[in-house]
Design an enzyme around this catalytic site. Sequence first.
Site, PDB file in Angstrom:
ATOM      1  N   CYS A   2      32.476  34.324  46.258  1.00 55.98           N
ATOM      2  CA  CYS A   2      31.738  34.514  47.497  1.00 55.98           C
ATOM      3  C   CYS A   2      31.565  33.194  48.244  1.00 55.98           C
ATOM      4  CB  CYS A   2      30.355  35.098  47.273  1.00 55.98           C
ATOM      5  SG  CYS A   2      30.365  36.732  46.577  1.00 55.98           S
ATOM      6  N   ARG A  27      38.029  29.968  46.523  1.00 54.20           N
ATOM      7  CA  ARG A  27      36.947  30.311  45.594  1.00 54.20           C
ATOM      8  C   ARG A  27      37.141  31.690  44.976  1.00 54.20           C
ATOM      9  NH1 ARG A  27      32.081  27.389  46.707  1.00 54.20           N
ATOM     10  NH2 ARG A  27      30.794  29.194  46.255  1.00 54.20           N
ATOM     11  N   TRP A  74      33.374  38.560  46.537  1.00 52.64           N
ATOM     12  CA  TRP A  74      34.005  38.803  45.242  1.00 52.64           C
ATOM     13  C   TRP A  74      33.135  39.854  44.572  1.00 52.64           C
ATOM     14  CZ3 TRP A  74      32.833  38.213  39.965  1.00 52.64           C
ATOM     15  CH2 TRP A  74      33.932  38.184  39.104  1.00 52.64           C
ATOM     16  N   ASN A  99      25.344  35.375  48.520  1.00 50.42           N
ATOM     17  CA  ASN A  99      26.122  35.009  47.341  1.00 50.42           C
ATOM     18  C   ASN A  99      25.145  34.980  46.172  1.00 50.42           C
ATOM     19  OD1 ASN A  99      27.813  33.915  45.441  1.00 50.42           O
ATOM     20  ND2 ASN A  99      27.927  31.881  46.370  1.00 50.42           N
ATOM     21  N   GLY A 100      25.496  35.643  45.068  1.00 49.89           N
ATOM     22  CA  GLY A 100      24.613  35.659  43.898  1.00 49.89           C
ATOM     23  C   GLY A 100      24.449  37.080  43.400  1.00 49.89           C
ATOM     24  N   GLU A 482      44.192  26.291  25.866  1.00 49.67           N
ATOM     25  CA  GLU A 482      44.231  26.013  27.307  1.00 49.67           C
ATOM     26  C   GLU A 482      45.585  26.468  27.884  1.00 49.67           C
ATOM     27  OE1 GLU A 482      42.271  25.509  29.571  1.00 49.67           O
ATOM     28  OE2 GLU A 482      43.436  24.626  31.176  1.00 49.67           O
ATOM     29  N   LYS A 486      46.109  29.305  30.762  1.00 48.08           N
ATOM     30  CA  LYS A 486      46.873  29.063  32.002  1.00 48.08           C
ATOM     31  C   LYS A 486      47.874  30.183  32.221  1.00 48.08           C
ATOM     32  CE  LYS A 486      44.870  26.944  33.353  1.00 48.08           C
ATOM     33  NZ  LYS A 486      43.673  26.215  33.197  1.00 48.08           N
ATOM     34  N   GLU A 489      46.129  33.639  33.054  1.00 48.57           N
ATOM     35  CA  GLU A 489      45.410  33.830  34.318  1.00 48.57           C
ATOM     36  C   GLU A 489      46.324  33.844  35.532  1.00 48.57           C
ATOM     37  OE1 GLU A 489      42.342  30.902  35.278  1.00 48.57           O
ATOM     38  OE2 GLU A 489      43.501  29.355  34.312  1.00 48.57           O
ATOM     39  N   HIS A 505      46.905  35.118   8.502  1.00 46.95           N
ATOM     40  CA  HIS A 505      45.694  35.928   8.279  1.00 46.95           C
ATOM     41  C   HIS A 505      45.589  37.079   9.278  1.00 46.95           C
ATOM     42  CE1 HIS A 505      44.364  33.109   5.260  1.00 46.95           C
ATOM     43  NE2 HIS A 505      44.600  32.118   6.117  1.00 46.95           N
ATOM     44  N   LYS A 603      37.258  30.823  41.801  1.00 48.52           N
ATOM     45  CA  LYS A 603      37.316  29.424  41.413  1.00 48.52           C
ATOM     46  C   LYS A 603      35.971  28.938  40.897  1.00 48.52           C
ATOM     47  CE  LYS A 603      39.113  25.355  41.020  1.00 48.52           C
ATOM     48  NZ  LYS A 603      39.964  25.183  39.827  1.00 48.52           N
TER      49      LYS A 603
HETATM   50  O1  M6R Z   1      33.848  24.820  37.430  1.00 43.71           O
HETATM   51  P1  M6R Z   1      33.840  25.007  35.950  1.00 43.71           P
HETATM   52  O2  M6R Z   1      34.662  23.986  35.234  1.00 43.71           O
HETATM   53  O3  M6R Z   1      32.454  25.100  35.383  1.00 43.71           O
HETATM   54  O4  M6R Z   1      34.524  26.415  35.714  1.00 43.71           O
HETATM   55  C1  M6R Z   1      34.574  26.986  34.451  1.00 43.71           C
HETATM   56  C2  M6R Z   1      35.623  28.072  34.373  1.00 43.71           C
HETATM   57  O5  M6R Z   1      35.314  29.120  35.237  1.00 43.71           O
HETATM   58  C3  M6R Z   1      37.009  27.538  34.711  1.00 43.71           C
HETATM   59  O6  M6R Z   1      37.335  26.446  33.910  1.00 43.71           O
HETATM   60  C4  M6R Z   1      38.087  28.626  34.529  1.00 43.71           C
HETATM   61  O7  M6R Z   1      38.195  28.974  33.190  1.00 43.71           O
HETATM   62  C5  M6R Z   1      39.414  28.121  35.092  1.00 43.71           C
HETATM   63  N1  M6R Z   1      39.771  28.875  36.248  1.00 43.71           N
HETATM   64  C6  M6R Z   1      40.545  28.264  34.161  1.00 43.71           C
HETATM   65  O8  M6R Z   1      41.713  27.756  34.702  1.00 43.71           O
END
Ligand code: M6R
Length: 608
Positions: A2, A27, A74, A99-100, A482, A486, A489, A505, A603
């Site tokens: 948002c 965002r 969003w 927003n919220g 990580e 990537k 997502e 396991h 974001k």
């Molecule tokens: O802004 P932040 O680092 O607190 O955000 C945390 C997560 O939302 C963020 O790292 C998210 O997992 C990424 N989009 C992953 O690529």
Amino acid sequence: MCGIIGAASSRSVGKILIKGLQLMEYRGYDSAGVVLNKDEEILRLRSLGKVSKLEEIMISEKPKAFSGIAHTRWATHGAPSEENAHPHGSHDDIYIVHNGIIENHEEIRCSLRNKGYEIASETDSELIAHLVHFYKKESQDTLQALMKATTELNGAYSIAVVCKEEKGKVYAARQKSPLLVGLGIEENFVASDPLAIVNITEKFHMLEDGDFAVITKEDVVIYDQEGIIVEREELKIDGAATATTKGEYKHFMEKEIYEQPDCIGNTINGRLGESDVLDNVFGLGSSNSFKDVKRVQFVACGTSLHAAKTARKWFEDICEIPCYIDFASEYRYRNPIVEDNTLFVTISQSGETADTLAALNYAKEEKYLGIVSICNVPTSTMARESDWKIFTNAGPEIGVASTKAFTTQLAALLILALSISKSQDKNQEKRKQAAQDLRETPALIREAFKLKDEINTITNNISSNDNALFLGRGMYFSIAQEGALKLKEISYIHAEAYPAGELKHGPLALVDETIPVVALAPEDSLVEKLLSNLEEVKARGGTLYVFGNAGSTIEIKKGKFINMPKCGDYNAPIVYTIPLQILAYEVACLRGTDLDQPRNLAKSVTVE
Ligand code: M6R
């Protein structure tokens, strides 16, 4: 997640609002809308999908208005749809964007229905418009009505409001959700994100929780939660430094991957001396306070959490202290036992992630030694709320998938480990080695970029599968996590990471001739064990893609071995991240996804 923008100006605001929404597109959102307070009427335009669609509708309307509010939504309460898109109105008089999340929305909905209000959408946000309308009937004063309405709201909000009769005026309120005021010439703004207006002004006031603001083209008045006029510090945000163009790149994510050598340079510059970390890089008095640190509690989300998990070994190794790590969304719900002299550390790119902020606020009430934030956005709430902080200096990260935020967080975490170790006079030789490794990181990342062509020889196979396994051991398990995040997502491939020793396991059952298995095999003390685990994959006919170097070569019949640059112990985790980012990026390009704004993701996750 948002984006809000509001403007009061001596020029027509339609284009400013649309441009602001476009600059906040990164965002994450699914619908957008605008309200323009025109001379003769209120014009509300809303649409599902991209802001460009809203822009087309607006161009055809050619509206002229000197104040208005706009929003990218969003979805949380109610599906993405035109009806649920903001702005929401009450009696064609009060219009709001929000927003919220309003946690007590069911209760408010019932009470408003009992008062005769008709509720048009499924959202929690629409209720705010009706509440303001209701209280305005009592006081005839929109600010008073907004103040009263917010006393009924439980949860997080940033709100902007316009009232049909009050041309040229925008009201705003903030509680646990980002909102700032931008100061222009003959115009003023409110926005969730400085990026929305940084092309117009560099002067901002950050609103604090409980604040209200009234903006007109000439003036900005800020009130605290008691309704008393307050001055908030004026900040300058450098427009050039926050530039958000893709330049020669196809996507922001691609640009951000290739910026990493410079970003790491910016993280370490001014913080490392010849052979050690400098004093007080987390703020005045931090080095002295770090003498007493006996353990560290990290909380973060997503990629930032992976950074903490990766860094744990540095704290154990260089500082010889234990480390606890929690999902920010879980931490405060488990009554954590806080031992004396524990340092609480939050890690966040945005510094606005609701779960991490809530954990930070919880921690403030506990007996922590102090709160450190590792954050990329200097104006963020997290930075303001912490005792000590370090900015990662990565520059704005626009791609939803974190890349440069992650590697700079790792560099900053290593700097934190060095600072604590130095304060406690431990392991000077290790510190010297770590400082040297950090300095060499940008050059090694540039070496890793050269692997792109080789990586592209394996992307076809990965992109044609719907699943992938990532394996690593020690710190490289977190790097594998990580890498898997990537890939999932941005390419929507189901990817999971496991410590390689866990394979037998359970996850080994998934290994067949099709599933790609990506493994990280740096030359470290665990490499022999890792190579044995990879034999288990080979024995089942699995396809292996191994990133390693001379000491970790493995004969691969199906798949590929990709030779990594020779790294130091302390920079290898950062450098091994790079090929996984490139792999995810290239696979997503092949699959043709919207990889800067992947579906369903935002974001900056400003709701719990
Ligand atoms: O802004 P932040 O680092 O607190 O955000 C945390 C997560 O939302 C963020 O790292 C998210 O997992 C990424 N989009 C992953 O690529």
